[in-house]
Motif scaffolding. Sequence first.
Motif, mmCIF file in Angstrom:
data_model
loop_
_atom_site.group_PDB
_atom_site.id
_atom_site.type_symbol
_atom_site.label_atom_id
_atom_site.label_comp_id
_atom_site.label_asym_id
_atom_site.label_seq_id
_atom_site.Cartn_x
_atom_site.Cartn_y
_atom_site.Cartn_z
ATOM 1 N N ARG A 173 0.834 -1.214 0.000
ATOM 2 C CA ARG A 173 0.000 0.000 0.000
ATOM 3 C C ARG A 173 0.865 1.260 0.000
ATOM 4 O O ARG A 173 0.474 2.285 -0.558
ATOM 5 C CB ARG A 173 -0.919 0.034 1.219
ATOM 6 C CG ARG A 173 -1.878 -1.139 1.352
ATOM 7 C CD ARG A 173 -3.070 -1.110 0.394
ATOM 8 N NE ARG A 173 -2.714 -1.311 -0.979
ATOM 9 C CZ ARG A 173 -2.385 -2.489 -1.503
ATOM 10 N NH1 ARG A 173 -2.321 -3.562 -0.754
ATOM 11 N NH2 ARG A 173 -2.102 -2.596 -2.776
ATOM 12 N N ASP A 176 1.987 1.717 -3.577
ATOM 13 C CA ASP A 176 0.844 1.972 -4.456
ATOM 14 C C ASP A 176 0.270 3.366 -4.247
ATOM 15 O O ASP A 176 -0.327 3.946 -5.160
ATOM 16 C CB ASP A 176 -0.243 0.920 -4.221
ATOM 17 C CG ASP A 176 0.208 -0.472 -4.654
ATOM 18 O OD1 ASP A 176 1.312 -0.577 -5.228
ATOM 19 O OD2 ASP A 176 -0.523 -1.444 -4.408
ATOM 20 N N PHE A 177 0.427 3.915 -3.048
ATOM 21 C CA PHE A 177 -0.029 5.287 -2.797
ATOM 22 C C PHE A 177 0.728 6.269 -3.693
ATOM 23 O O PHE A 177 0.138 7.153 -4.320
ATOM 24 C CB PHE A 177 0.164 5.634 -1.320
ATOM 25 C CG PHE A 177 -0.233 7.039 -0.971
ATOM 26 C CD1 PHE A 177 -1.559 7.416 -0.937
ATOM 27 C CD2 PHE A 177 0.737 7.991 -0.666
ATOM 28 C CE1 PHE A 177 -1.927 8.711 -0.613
ATOM 29 C CE2 PHE A 177 0.376 9.284 -0.337
ATOM 30 C CZ PHE A 177 -0.952 9.648 -0.306
#
Length: 640
Positions: A173, A176-177
């Motif tokens: 995450r 991916d941010f």
Amino acid sequence: MPASLLAIPLLPLVSFALTLLLGKRWGTRAHWLPIITVLLSFFCAVAAFFRVRSGIIINEDIYTWIHSGDLRVSVGFLVDQLTAVMLIVVTSISSLVHIYSVGYMKGEEGYYRFFAYLSLFTFSMLMLVLGNNFLQLFFGWEAVGLSSYLLIGFYYNKQSAADAGKKAFIVNRFGDFGFLIGLFLIFTHFGSLHYQDVFSQADSLAGQTLSFFGNPINLATVIALLLFCGAIGKSAQIPLHVWLPDAMEGPTPVSALIHAATMVTAGVFLVARCNPIFALSSFALNLITVLGAVTALFAATIALVQTDIKRVVAYSTVSQLAYMFIGCGVGAYSAGIFHLFTHAYFKALLFLGCGSIILGMHHEQDLRFMGGLKKRMPITYWTFLLASLSIAGMPGLAGFFSKDEILLMAFNTELSAGKFAWAIGTLVAFMTAFYSFRLFFLVFHGEFRGSEKQWHHLQESPAVVTLPLILLAMGAVGAGWFGIPAILGGSNHWAHFLEPVLGHPEMHISSLAEALLVISSVVAGACGIGLAYYMYRLHPHLPATIAQRLQPVYRVLLNKYYVDELYNAVITKQTLAFSRGVILRIVDLLCIEGVVNGVPRAIGLFSERLRRLQDGQVSHYLAWMGGGAVVLVVALLFGL
């Protein structure tokens, strides 16, 4: 658009849905539909490859997915040279992993569920590489993350496996941010998320800046670095590498699929696909090159001392992925993809070979309790030897051609980080050969160090396991012959094939220098093998002596530089403390619970007071009526 092209991702998707819904009824036959569909998908991918090779490039939208204001995104397919290569890698490795899993997962609870998840994983990666726009790529990107979570945590009753699945999902995450913010900037600047629109106008980024706290920053650099954030997470590079070794808690076939063909290769594919953007930022390319070199060395040093057979190969993957990023960082994108291609076969062979060993050893994974397996597992032995020679970069095998191509390009590049990456890459070639053959000698040679019961039941794996090993061994040997460089008498068909998409930098060094570079990397690999033979075959007590004398260094490497402990102290514990102190007590208990529980409590208190007005006393009612009349009269008189 040819129906066979649509069938490539749709067949695994149908297999996932039907196997998940009906697989429990099928029982031990639940593997048939996933295997048949992934094989059909592979044959369709081969057909697509030859279609591209004949000059037919497909870039078509299937239907409009999102249309909101200026944002218009379709579900569409782009099948060019890069896509064709990735389709072959994903479907071929996935097919062999499916077949192998029949033998490895036999008798496991949730057998049908495992094959359903494998099909979902394959579908997700195929959608990622087939998409003709960034949003479809991001859909596949997140879907492979979901699939990895499901498969790594397949043994959900086992705490370590459940934690590993969550760790892989959460760590990604972070990357991916950044990736998502990069997509926002791409849409803001280009007004589109389709590859063709963006890459055809990529030059418009030149000279564009973005204000950051009043300081101008090159927009191409910002976008490239944000996209690379996603690649760091998916391809397990420093500092987001920590999820990949723990992913070994999943079944071994999952490890082979993740490491060889799906999730971890997505980051390299992203950088290669977006090469028109990365080419505009020398800072981003230098950073990718340096990070790749540092990660390669970092992971290789850890692999030197690990005792879990799968963790050695896992850290090897981190190191080999770093080689691919070095190739992309120095602008030799085709060389990076070439190593991705060859690595897929010898790494899948190494992992599936580990699985065969683990099966034979009744799920023992500690190298310290193995040895002498050559006598009982000849097929596993010879295929594993070929994989080890290939990753060590021995001449004639796949790893030799792709690794040397990257080192040559790193030495040849004009980027300031090129020579540094070449030097580190050559050193890592030595270390790779050493730890690969350390594992090989500890497993297959010497005296057996396990229990008598293990030795008594030790035997070669069934044909459904050994057949994929044999086929992968062919790939570990022959996959590199597509890219034989001119210095070795070839014409590098690989680079010429990918050149329309990825380009190919020219060589600016003499043939003699090129030959010396090739020889140096081969010598480094040979020395690594020789040192492993000396330490683990001729003098098997020497490693323990060295470990004892260099105890502090050994401890640091064995504990993976204590990065997990550092993250736990700096990030995890602080996050939990903040969550308990602020989010739980203030946001949850005070605000949310205060509203949820406070409103009914206030209504109850008000109702209790109001209920007292109706007490059955007529005199009280008359008093209230009289009081109300007085209030009305006063209001009328004063115009209230």
